[in-house]
Write an enzyme that holds these catalytic residues in place. Sequence first.
Site, PDB file in Angstrom:
ATOM      1  N   SER A   1     -42.108 -22.408  11.649  1.00 12.29           N
ATOM      2  CA  SER A   1     -42.985 -21.301  11.247  1.00 12.29           C
ATOM      3  C   SER A   1     -42.485 -19.927  11.659  1.00 12.29           C
ATOM      4  O   SER A   1     -43.151 -18.927  11.417  1.00 12.29           O
ATOM      5  CB  SER A   1     -44.389 -21.535  11.793  1.00 12.29           C
ATOM      6  OG  SER A   1     -44.357 -21.487  13.188  1.00 12.29           O
TER       7      SER A   1
ATOM      8  N   LYS B   1     -53.581 -19.452  15.753  1.00 12.11           N
ATOM      9  CA  LYS B   1     -52.670 -18.302  15.725  1.00 12.11           C
ATOM     10  C   LYS B   1     -53.463 -17.012  15.502  1.00 12.11           C
ATOM     11  O   LYS B   1     -53.190 -15.986  16.137  1.00 12.11           O
ATOM     12  CB  LYS B   1     -51.625 -18.486  14.620  1.00 12.11           C
ATOM     13  CG  LYS B   1     -50.591 -19.543  14.979  1.00 12.11           C
ATOM     14  CD  LYS B   1     -49.668 -19.812  13.837  1.00 12.11           C
ATOM     15  CE  LYS B   1     -48.605 -20.835  14.217  1.00 12.11           C
ATOM     16  NZ  LYS B   1     -47.774 -21.231  13.093  1.00 12.11           N
TER      17      LYS B   1
END
Length: 898
Positions: free
Chosen positions: A794, A837
């Site tokens: 990611s 996140k």
Amino acid sequence: MAESVELPSRLGILPFRNKVLLPGAIIRIRCTSPSSVKLVEQELWQREEKGLIGILPVRDAAETTTAIGPVLSQDVGSDSGERSSRVHVGASDSHRLDAKNQQENMHWHTRGVAARALHLSRGVEKPSGRVTYIVVLEGLCRFSVQELSTRGTYYTARISPLEMTKAEMEQVGQDPDFMTLSRQFKAAATELISILEQKQKTEGRTKVLLETVPVHKLADIFVASFEISFEEQLSMLDSVDLKVRLSKAIELVDRHLQSIRVAEKITQKVEGQLSKSQKEFLLRQQMRAIKEELGDNDDDEDDVAALERKMQSAGMPSNIWKHAQRELRRLKKMQPQQPGYNSSRVYLELLADLPWQKASEEHELDLKAAKEHLDSDHYGLVKVKQRIIEYLAVRKLKPDARGPVLCFVGPPGVGKTSLASSIAAALGRKFIRISLGGVKDEADIRGHRRTYIGSMPGRLIDGLKRVAVCNPVMLLDEIDKTGSDVRGDPASALLEVLDPEQNNAFNDHYLNVPFDLSKVVFVATANRLQPIPPPLLDRMEVIELPGYTPEEKLKIAMRHLIPRVLEQHGLSSELLQIPEAMVKHVIQRYTREAGVRNLERNLAALARAAAVRVAEQEQAVPLSKDVHRLASPLLENRLASPLLENRLADGGEVEMEVIPMAVNNHEISSAFRIASPLVVDEAMLEKVLGPPRFDDREAAERVATPGVSVGLVWTAFGGEVQFVEATATVGKGELHLTGQLGDVIKESAQIALTWVRARATDLKLAASEGISLLEGRDVHIHFPAGAVPKDGPSAGVTLVTALVSLFSQKRMRADTAMTGEMTLRGLVLPVGGVKDKILAAHRCGVKRVILPERNLKDLVEVPTEVLANMEILLAKQMEDVLEQAFEDGCPWRQHSKL
Ligand code: ADP
């Protein structure tokens, strides 16, 4: 000894009372009576040539009425000159010695043995001056007494020899009877000698005798060495006939042999028994000493009996009871010192301790109360609580329902453990936590077989033993942290534990009998789902706890943490107040975590500091003169201040300060002015917690130079903000990566560099600075916090952004963070952990988050208050990301051919 002796016709006679000296025997005597001293002196001591004396056995008159020999009367003990007395020799070969003094009657034997002195020594007794002799005599040959008379103080006798002449001997030697007898005798004698020599370890020495000494003498020598009765000695002395003598000797030697054998047998037996019992005795003594040293004096017997009683009351199923009894029987047969004793005992103790039937009483489940309980313990977590209530409702309707195992997944400190313990409280059951973190060995779950030294039951059985009920709520903590290696796979053992079909007969290797786990309510926790093996995950129902927003944390702190922390430190809100603003400070500047564990720790630090201050001030309170020291209960006193109440709650038996009713209010308030609460301010925060660890300026400072980008990553502790730094140096076009990176992230970096190089012209990078990215430049990319391992795809978009920023020399926006995987062709792919996140970005004060477009669906899970404060930017392609990442957009977009 072998030589024949010339006997004189008259011999001085030494009477031997109840004793016989046989030819060949050697004795040592001490002569003390005047008559015997005289005899020795005259017959042996004063003679130049070797003298002989006759040894004649005498029997005490009192001893027998059936005298076997002649009865002689004598006069003893008088030194008054020479006397003579006649011996009457009768047909019976007996003699009577008439003496003047008839006081003592002695029965003299008519046969004696001539003896010579081998050694003489004379002594004088002090202080009487009496002379004594010690004489070593050797018996030589038999004689018979013809006439006995006294000479002075001692006796003399006219004698005739009894031993055979040489010729006679030779004649007898031819006699076959004699030859047989002498062979027999020699055989017996040889056997006796070898036994004795063996015993005394003097082999060969005595055997010489057998070869050198004539057999008739040997017979005497042997018999003389035996302890036989006086009668037997006399009859041996009387055996002048050699055949008679030999048969007597054979009989005696045989008897002696037998008695030696029997004695030997008995000694062996006794010795064996003795040594065994002595050994046991010694060991027992030692054991007692050791026990005493250890202060462990109780008796083993009692222990085993107590163990048996405990086992009987353990309520084991019948098959297990049988097994336990077998083991107990084995234990009873063992000595406590035996090797297997202890392990057998420990095992039986476990069997007795396990809750085979014992269960916490399950009361009627009150869902409303359970909900209230959950609400009062936990703020927020609405969905989670709802799910727990559903779970409890099913249990209420169908108590034996095999519902799924709940598994709470989330970062540390989000309340997973405390939720599980709330479930236990709602169900009214005991709670036990089994930590599985770092368990790599299957034996940790299932136990070691008892054949191993130091074997133990597995953690589950051990936990059940500790909790002592068979229906607890058992928390399998950190189920994602089990790993497998050569020692087996703990997860497969857990599969059996969590499978309702199998766990009613869970097999612990140590226990070795099935245990029913079906009544246990299992709850599991994990930080991450990914490491949990799919079959195990399949048995559980996952409930995610993503972490809290700062607002939630504030509420948790105000409603739950602060009251709890104050109580734990013996404080109250009247003594310490932590204003909301300060809690916010702690949340933003001191803790950036998904859960609230560090927040709780920091609040505890403030409480500790306050406790010290309060304690110090309390000491400094001056007691007014009206304040008396009394030990009466404080409750009776209406004037008890909060401070005192608090002390009362602490419940010590200390002497308490009680203010009498009469004291006026002014004095009371002045006495407790210090009780005005301590309010935490920024200065105290800095003093206690140190300078702030985080601030909002961090991102701005970090991205102040080109070549830095802000990413969002996901760790076991929840989401985090991750910076990426890139720099270029003169080189050969190589890529250097640092920061403990995994393979996937390294590949992402390769992809990112290749993409940037491929798009260099489109992005006007090469042209803008006149640098060729393809040649002559080494690129170094670093992920700070170099000690923390990082991996995952990611970071793709973040890497590209850092490189573009580096080569375009443009700074990335400080208020923006991004996440997303990128393909080689620049497509942005969705990533996991979006909710965590975004929460992390929110915690760090990031205002804009660039997300892959296909992660749009994940935004539903993000709390609305967080989204309200944030701008979420969705990207499909890499150019979209770059467009949003830089202040003035992506000026090169029109050149892109994509
Ligand atoms: P975990 O097991 O997830 O690591 P814990 O259950 O040990 O975390 O929780 C840490 C601390 O935070 C506990 O004292 C717990 O009571 C508290 N806590 C966590 N979440 C909440 C909440 N929603 N409401 C009140 N207290 C909470």
